[in-house]
Design a protein around this motif. Structure first.
Motif, PDB file in Angstrom:
ATOM      1  N   LYS A   1       8.994  -5.252  -5.868  1.00  0.00           N
ATOM      2  CA  LYS A   1       8.806  -4.405  -4.669  1.00  0.00           C
ATOM      3  C   LYS A   1      10.113  -3.728  -4.271  1.00  0.00           C
ATOM      4  CE  LYS A   1       5.135  -6.446  -1.889  1.00  0.00           C
ATOM      5  NZ  LYS A   1       4.983  -7.297  -0.709  1.00  0.00           N
ATOM      6  N   CYS A   2      11.219  -4.464  -4.374  1.00  0.00           N
ATOM      7  CA  CYS A   2      12.517  -3.890  -3.983  1.00  0.00           C
ATOM      8  C   CYS A   2      12.850  -2.698  -4.881  1.00  0.00           C
ATOM      9  CB  CYS A   2      13.614  -4.950  -4.059  1.00  0.00           C
ATOM     10  SG  CYS A   2      13.743  -5.758  -5.658  1.00  0.00           S
ATOM     11  N   VAL A   3      12.555  -2.826  -6.160  1.00  0.00           N
ATOM     12  CA  VAL A   3      12.857  -1.745  -7.113  1.00  0.00           C
ATOM     13  C   VAL A   3      12.022  -0.513  -6.766  1.00  0.00           C
ATOM     14  CG1 VAL A   3      12.729  -1.053  -9.539  1.00  0.00           C
ATOM     15  CG2 VAL A   3      13.451  -3.380  -8.938  1.00  0.00           C
ATOM     16  N   ARG A   4      10.738  -0.741  -6.484  1.00  0.00           N
ATOM     17  CA  ARG A   4       9.850   0.404  -6.193  1.00  0.00           C
ATOM     18  C   ARG A   4      10.178   1.040  -4.852  1.00  0.00           C
ATOM     19  NH1 ARG A   4       4.463  -2.168  -6.408  1.00  0.00           N
ATOM     20  NH2 ARG A   4       5.644  -4.093  -6.585  1.00  0.00           N
ATOM     21  N   VAL A   5      10.468   0.220  -3.823  1.00  0.00           N
ATOM     22  CA  VAL A   5      10.757   0.822  -2.514  1.00  0.00           C
ATOM     23  C   VAL A   5      12.053   1.625  -2.592  1.00  0.00           C
ATOM     24  CG1 VAL A   5      12.102  -0.970  -1.285  1.00  0.00           C
ATOM     25  CG2 VAL A   5      10.424   0.339  -0.052  1.00  0.00           C
ATOM     26  N   CYS A   6      13.024   1.123  -3.346  1.00  0.00           N
ATOM     27  CA  CYS A   6      14.309   1.825  -3.471  1.00  0.00           C
ATOM     28  C   CYS A   6      14.120   3.141  -4.222  1.00  0.00           C
ATOM     29  CB  CYS A   6      15.305   0.921  -4.194  1.00  0.00           C
ATOM     30  SG  CYS A   6      16.978   1.549  -4.156  1.00  0.00           S
ATOM     31  N   LYS A   7      13.238   3.132  -5.226  1.00  0.00           N
ATOM     32  CA  LYS A   7      13.024   4.344  -6.021  1.00  0.00           C
ATOM     33  C   LYS A   7      12.050   5.312  -5.346  1.00  0.00           C
ATOM     34  CE  LYS A   7      11.606   5.681 -10.634  1.00  0.00           C
ATOM     35  NZ  LYS A   7      11.009   5.237 -11.878  1.00  0.00           N
ATOM     36  N   GLU A   8      10.930   4.771  -4.847  1.00  0.00           N
ATOM     37  CA  GLU A   8       9.849   5.659  -4.406  1.00  0.00           C
ATOM     38  C   GLU A   8       9.976   6.096  -2.949  1.00  0.00           C
ATOM     39  OE1 GLU A   8       6.178   3.601  -5.330  1.00  0.00           O
ATOM     40  OE2 GLU A   8       6.855   3.200  -7.366  1.00  0.00           O
ATOM     41  N   ILE A   9      10.569   5.265  -2.108  1.00  0.00           N
ATOM     42  CA  ILE A   9      10.661   5.624  -0.681  1.00  0.00           C
ATOM     43  C   ILE A   9      12.090   5.986  -0.303  1.00  0.00           C
ATOM     44  CG2 ILE A   9      10.338   4.774   1.679  1.00  0.00           C
ATOM     45  CD1 ILE A   9       7.793   3.495   0.789  1.00  0.00           C
ATOM     46  N   GLN A  10      13.044   5.159  -0.680  1.00  0.00           N
ATOM     47  CA  GLN A  10      14.446   5.471  -0.364  1.00  0.00           C
ATOM     48  C   GLN A  10      14.999   6.526  -1.325  1.00  0.00           C
ATOM     49  OE1 GLN A  10      16.135   4.772   2.154  1.00  0.00           O
ATOM     50  NE2 GLN A  10      18.169   5.417   1.516  1.00  0.00           N
ATOM     51  N   VAL A  11      14.356   6.652  -2.501  1.00  0.00           N
ATOM     52  CA  VAL A  11      14.747   7.636  -3.534  1.00  0.00           C
ATOM     53  C   VAL A  11      16.222   7.464  -3.923  1.00  0.00           C
ATOM     54  CG1 VAL A  11      14.352  10.010  -4.308  1.00  0.00           C
ATOM     55  CG2 VAL A  11      13.138   9.183  -2.322  1.00  0.00           C
ATOM     56  N   THR A  12      16.598   6.211  -4.129  1.00  0.00           N
ATOM     57  CA  THR A  12      17.991   5.916  -4.468  1.00  0.00           C
ATOM     58  C   THR A  12      18.126   5.251  -5.841  1.00  0.00           C
ATOM     59  OG1 THR A  12      18.561   5.694  -2.135  1.00  0.00           O
ATOM     60  CG2 THR A  12      20.038   4.633  -3.677  1.00  0.00           C
ATOM     61  N   SER A  13      17.162   4.426  -6.210  1.00  0.00           N
ATOM     62  CA  SER A  13      17.193   3.716  -7.508  1.00  0.00           C
ATOM     63  C   SER A  13      18.501   2.956  -7.725  1.00  0.00           C
ATOM     64  CB  SER A  13      16.966   4.693  -8.669  1.00  0.00           C
ATOM     65  OG  SER A  13      15.658   5.201  -8.614  1.00  0.00           O
ATOM     66  N   ALA A  14      18.889   2.209  -6.712  1.00  0.00           N
ATOM     67  CA  ALA A  14      20.142   1.445  -6.821  1.00  0.00           C
ATOM     68  C   ALA A  14      19.955   0.160  -7.627  1.00  0.00           C
ATOM     69  CB  ALA A  14      20.659   1.107  -5.425  1.00  0.00           C
ATOM     70  N   ILE A  15      18.703  -0.273  -7.803  1.00  0.00           N
ATOM     71  CA  ILE A  15      18.437  -1.548  -8.480  1.00  0.00           C
ATOM     72  C   ILE A  15      17.306  -1.374  -9.486  1.00  0.00           C
ATOM     73  CG2 ILE A  15      19.263  -3.238  -6.776  1.00  0.00           C
ATOM     74  CD1 ILE A  15      16.576  -3.107  -5.418  1.00  0.00           C
ATOM     75  N   ASP A  16      17.274  -2.276 -10.468  1.00  0.00           N
ATOM     76  CA  ASP A  16      16.181  -2.225 -11.463  1.00  0.00           C
ATOM     77  C   ASP A  16      16.096  -3.574 -12.173  1.00  0.00           C
ATOM     78  OD1 ASP A  16      14.101  -1.252 -12.979  1.00  0.00           O
ATOM     79  OD2 ASP A  16      15.105   0.639 -13.410  1.00  0.00           O
ATOM     80  N   PHE A  17      15.060  -3.719 -12.990  1.00  0.00           N
ATOM     81  CA  PHE A  17      14.922  -4.936 -13.791  1.00  0.00           C
ATOM     82  C   PHE A  17      15.934  -4.913 -14.922  1.00  0.00           C
ATOM     83  CE2 PHE A  17      10.750  -4.706 -11.857  1.00  0.00           C
ATOM     84  CZ  PHE A  17      10.451  -6.037 -11.613  1.00  0.00           C
ATOM     85  N   SER A  18      16.405  -6.103 -15.300  1.00  0.00           N
ATOM     86  CA  SER A  18      17.179  -6.201 -16.538  1.00  0.00           C
ATOM     87  C   SER A  18      16.827  -7.528 -17.207  1.00  0.00           C
ATOM     88  CB  SER A  18      18.682  -6.142 -16.253  1.00  0.00           C
ATOM     89  OG  SER A  18      19.110  -7.363 -15.705  1.00  0.00           O
ATOM     90  N   GLY A  19      17.152  -7.647 -18.478  1.00  0.00           N
ATOM     91  CA  GLY A  19      16.896  -8.885 -19.218  1.00  0.00           C
ATOM     92  C   GLY A  19      15.426  -9.047 -19.563  1.00  0.00           C
ATOM     93  N   ARG A  20      15.128 -10.075 -20.347  1.00  0.00           N
ATOM     94  CA  ARG A  20      13.741 -10.317 -20.741  1.00  0.00           C
ATOM     95  C   ARG A  20      13.409 -11.793 -20.567  1.00  0.00           C
ATOM     96  NH1 ARG A  20      11.187  -6.202 -22.771  1.00  0.00           N
ATOM     97  NH2 ARG A  20       9.579  -7.495 -23.704  1.00  0.00           N
TER      98      ARG A  20
ATOM     99  N   LYS B   1       0.820  -1.224   0.000  1.00  0.00           N
ATOM    100  CA  LYS B   1       0.000   0.000   0.000  1.00  0.00           C
ATOM    101  C   LYS B   1       0.848   1.266   0.000  1.00  0.00           C
ATOM    102  CE  LYS B   1      -1.398  -0.030   4.930  1.00  0.00           C
ATOM    103  NZ  LYS B   1      -0.205   0.432   5.537  1.00  0.00           N
ATOM    104  N   GLU B   2       2.118   1.158   0.376  1.00  0.00           N
ATOM    105  CA  GLU B   2       2.998   2.331   0.364  1.00  0.00           C
ATOM    106  C   GLU B   2       3.587   2.600  -1.024  1.00  0.00           C
ATOM    107  OE1 GLU B   2       3.280   4.070   3.045  1.00  0.00           O
ATOM    108  OE2 GLU B   2       2.383   2.660   4.459  1.00  0.00           O
ATOM    109  N   LEU B   3       3.432   1.638  -1.947  1.00  0.00           N
ATOM    110  CA  LEU B   3       4.108   1.756  -3.248  1.00  0.00           C
ATOM    111  C   LEU B   3       3.091   1.864  -4.375  1.00  0.00           C
ATOM    112  CD1 LEU B   3       6.721  -1.104  -2.689  1.00  0.00           C
ATOM    113  CD2 LEU B   3       7.058   1.345  -2.322  1.00  0.00           C
ATOM    114  N   SER B   4       3.568   2.347  -5.531  1.00  0.00           N
ATOM    115  CA  SER B   4       2.665   2.447  -6.675  1.00  0.00           C
ATOM    116  C   SER B   4       2.250   1.037  -7.113  1.00  0.00           C
ATOM    117  CB  SER B   4       3.367   3.167  -7.831  1.00  0.00           C
ATOM    118  OG  SER B   4       4.558   2.485  -8.147  1.00  0.00           O
ATOM    119  N   PRO B   5       1.000   0.873  -7.590  1.00  0.00           N
ATOM    120  CA  PRO B   5       0.582  -0.472  -8.007  1.00  0.00           C
ATOM    121  C   PRO B   5       1.383  -0.944  -9.221  1.00  0.00           C
ATOM    122  CG  PRO B   5      -1.208   1.133  -8.275  1.00  0.00           C
ATOM    123  CD  PRO B   5      -0.031   1.880  -7.748  1.00  0.00           C
TER     124      PRO B   5
END
Ligand code: SF4
Ligand code: SF4
Ligand code: SF4
Length: 349
Positions: free
Chosen positions: A151-170, A37-41
């Motif tokens: 969730k880790c990607v969103r919490v890092c970007k939206e709450i920690q505001v760090t964006s240290a991680i993201d998705f890669s590959g397909r 509930k703290e993160l964007s859907p």
């Protein structure tokens, strides 16, 4: 307000909320893995699908909004079959290590497999396998246990505001990565551990709590002693010893957020260097004393200074490591008992 029917019962909710929020407000449990509930859907795990009358496809309840007159079924045969299928797919591409996994007992994937009767993955074939990233002192990443909930990607970007991680590959090669796939703490990551709290599986683990089963610890709510923000968290106590810290979402100041100090620095609690008794300098040496002797000495010296040189000859410096209440009492003592406004605080800087 909007009126809708959920599992045969009429409910009234605020216009604009999601079907999932409407359900939770009314005590209906729709399972999720990627929702917070703290993160964007995100709508990625699809476990929250529900059946909506008039809709050909199942609907992701975390993203779909309620509508007037909507008729929703949250646990119909079709919904349950779909959830089982999703869990089967996830668990087929998973280490199936529940017996020795650090997350066992508080893993949302494990809980949902139990709820929907998934004992083993029925899809046989290649299973993702990644090396464990464990170089830093506080956090372990096992991407083989990652279900790509994001969730880790969103919490890092939206709450920690760090964006240290993201998705890669397909496709099968999708994974959560750091910049240039370096170890997690290599450059941008603050090791704040927010992603550990958000992770629903054993993909991200607090190393301090390794070897401690969740049911073995008593959780004791307290206020962090590191700064004046006043974050609350739960000390995890095993056999009378603090073994780690977990955030408590009910904390009014910080919710699930903690900084690296509050989350990990428990080592001072049992350090042999810690002062546990007052020391009084006698003949040039610090000597352990009782609290009564120490307080009597402090009071008599403060009184002496006040009598000989006046109240303003005394100044008090308080600490950001005390609670607001302690600091309030301290300034009260300086003003009311000593009679000076010479009172300050180390956090003024
Ligand atoms: S992450 Fe969860 S489901 Fe996976 S092995 Fe660990 S306890 Fe089991
Ligand atoms: S520890 Fe904190 S900064 Fe590092 S990846 Fe996780 S959320 Fe981001
Ligand atoms: S590491 Fe955890 S939180 Fe991040 S995507 Fe994987 S399962 Fe989700």
């Amino acid at each position: 307000m909007v009126t809708l029917t959920m599992n045969g019962k009429k409910i009234i909710v605020e216009d604009g909320v999601s079907i999932l929020e409407a359900a939770r407000e009314n005590g209906v449990d729709i399972p999720t893995l990627c929702y917070d509930k703290e993160l964007s859907p995100f709508g990625g795990c699809r476990l929250c699908v529900v059946e909506v009358e008039g809709s050909k496809n199942l609907v992701a309840s975390c993203s779909a909004k309620v509508k007037e007159g909507m008729v929703v079924y949250t646990e119909s045969e079709r919904v349950v079959k779909t959830r089982r299928e999703i869990l089967d797919l996830l668990y087929s591409n998973h280490p199936q290590d529940c017996l020795t996994c650090e997350k066992s007992g508080e893993c949302q994937l494990q809980d949902l497999c139990y709820r929907y009767g998934i004992k083993e993955g029925s899809y046989k074939g290649e299973v993702k396998k990644y090396a464990i990233d464990s170089l830093n002192p506080v956090m372990e990443r096992d991407q083989s246990k990652c279900i790509l909930c994001g969730k880790c990607v969103r919490v890092c970007k939206e709450i920690q505001v760090t964006s240290a991680i993201d998705f890669s590959g397909r496709g099968f090669k999708s994974k959560i990565t750091t910049g240039f796939d370096n170890p997690i703490d290599y450059k941008n990551c603050r090791l704040c551990g927010q992603c550990i709290t958000a992770c629903p599986t054993g993909a991200l683990i607090n190393k301090q709590l390794k070897g401690t089963r969740p049911w073995e610890v008593e959780k004791v709510r307290t206020t962090c002693p590191f700064c004046g923000t006043g974050c609350n968290f739960d000390l995890n106590v095993k056999d009378g010893k603090v073994v780690g810290v977990t955030p408590n979402p009910d904390s009014p100041v910080n919710g699930n957020s903690l900084c690296v100090k509050g989350r990990y620095h428990i080592d001072f609690i049992n350090s042999p260097d810690r002062l546990t008794k007052p020391l009084i300098k006698k003949n040039g040496e610090f000597v352990e004393s009782s609290w009564e002797e120490a307080m009597t000495l402090v009071v008599s010296n403060l009184k002496k200074a006040k009598e000989e040189y006046g109240s303003d000859s005394v100044a008090g410096l308080s600490s950001a490591r005390c609670t607001n209440e302690d600091n309030f009492v301290f300034q009260k003592m300086m003003r009311a008992a000593i009679g000076t406004n010479n009172v300050d605080h180390c956090a003024r800087t």
